[in-house]
Design an enzyme around this catalytic site. Structure first.
Site, PDB file in Angstrom:
ATOM      1  CG  ASP A  59     -37.531 -61.822  50.343  1.00  0.00           C
ATOM      2  OD1 ASP A  59     -36.489 -61.320  49.858  1.00  0.00           O
ATOM      3  OD2 ASP A  59     -38.592 -61.179  50.462  1.00  0.00           O
ATOM      4  CG  HIS A  76     -31.633 -58.005  59.072  1.00  0.00           C
ATOM      5  ND1 HIS A  76     -32.843 -57.361  59.186  1.00  0.00           N
ATOM      6  CD2 HIS A  76     -30.739 -57.214  59.720  1.00  0.00           C
ATOM      7  CE1 HIS A  76     -32.678 -56.232  59.874  1.00  0.00           C
ATOM      8  NE2 HIS A  76     -31.409 -56.125  60.198  1.00  0.00           N
ATOM      9  CB  CYS A  84     -16.607 -70.460  52.469  1.00  0.00           C
ATOM     10  SG  CYS A  84     -15.127 -71.364  52.999  1.00  0.00           S
ATOM     11  CB  CYS A  87     -12.269 -68.611  50.924  1.00  0.00           C
ATOM     12  SG  CYS A  87     -13.729 -69.346  50.149  1.00  0.00           S
ATOM     13  CB  CYS A 114     -11.602 -73.232  49.986  1.00  0.00           C
ATOM     14  SG  CYS A 114     -12.251 -72.501  51.508  1.00  0.00           S
ATOM     15  N   GLY A 151     -41.014 -49.538  51.191  1.00  0.00           N
ATOM     16  CA  GLY A 151     -41.667 -50.645  51.880  1.00  0.00           C
ATOM     17  C   GLY A 151     -41.012 -51.038  53.191  1.00  0.00           C
ATOM     18  CD  GLN A 175     -45.626 -50.069  59.117  1.00  0.00           C
ATOM     19  OE1 GLN A 175     -44.762 -50.794  58.709  1.00  0.00           O
ATOM     20  NE2 GLN A 175     -46.444 -50.467  60.040  1.00  0.00           N
TER      21      GLN A 175
END
Length: 194
Positions: A59, A76, A84, A87, A114, A151, A175
């Site tokens: 997020d 992730h 890119c 580079c 680039c 969390g 949990q």
């Protein structure tokens, strides 16, 4: 957001209260804002108390809270980040760059000389973790006196095992996790008090 605590009788609510309730159901990553936890972590990094942050969240809220990219690993990917292919320059955007599994976004790198194609950074299930972020995560955990696992269910591997690399770790999560029996302390609570 947990909407179970908003069981108001809308017939007795003011228009402003009804509008506020409606707005909470229209969530998107683009309109999400860092929580007090994100902001506190960033402040503790700035103060030198927390040395490094590792996230599996896509997020971008750690970046939006002001946390420098050099101070955290994004395992992730991030829906707001494109990279890119030539580079390695990263671009953190205010919009979802689209794509999954390193697809071209249609934009080009604007770094001098680039002009490489930019790709999304979101991992699909079969994709390998980003090598630099994964290496830094392991290294930072291994040299830590204490890791706070905040969390997270610690169920997505190999990232779930990272806290166990440290001398000690604390789990703050509602949990049960597969690493509870190895934690020095477990706090069963919502991270942002919701």
């Amino acid at each position: 957001m947990d909407h179970s605590s908003t069981n108001k009788d809308l017939s007795t609510s003011t228009k402003a209260e009804v509008d506020a309730d409606k707005s909470t159901s229209d969530h998107s990553f683009e309109t999400a804002i860092p929580t007090i936890t994100h902001r506190s972590i960033t402040r503790l990094v700035e103060m030198g108390i927390i040395k490094y942050v590792i996230t599996q969240n896509v997020d971008g809220l750690h970046r939006r809270s002001g946390l420098l990219r050099s101070k955290h690993a994004i395992l992730h990917g991030c829906i707001f980040t494109e990279k890119c292919e030539v580079c390695g320059e990263e671009y953190f955007r205010k919009f979802d760059v689209g794509g999954v599994s390193f697809q071209k976004t249609g934009r080009k790198c604007d770094k001098d000389g680039c002009n490489g194609d930019l790709r999304d950074t979101i991992l699909d299930w079969e994709d390998e973790l980003p090598e630099i972020d994964w290496s830094m995560s392991q290294e930072q955990c291994a040299k830590s006196d204490l890791v706070l696992a905040i969390g997270t269910s610690l169920r997505i591997e190999p990232a779930g095992s990272l806290p166990s690399f440290a001398r000690k770790f604390v789990i703050i999560n509602k949990q049960v996790t597969p690493y509870d029996n190895k934690a020095s302390l477990i706090i069963r609570a919502n991270v942002d008090g919701k």
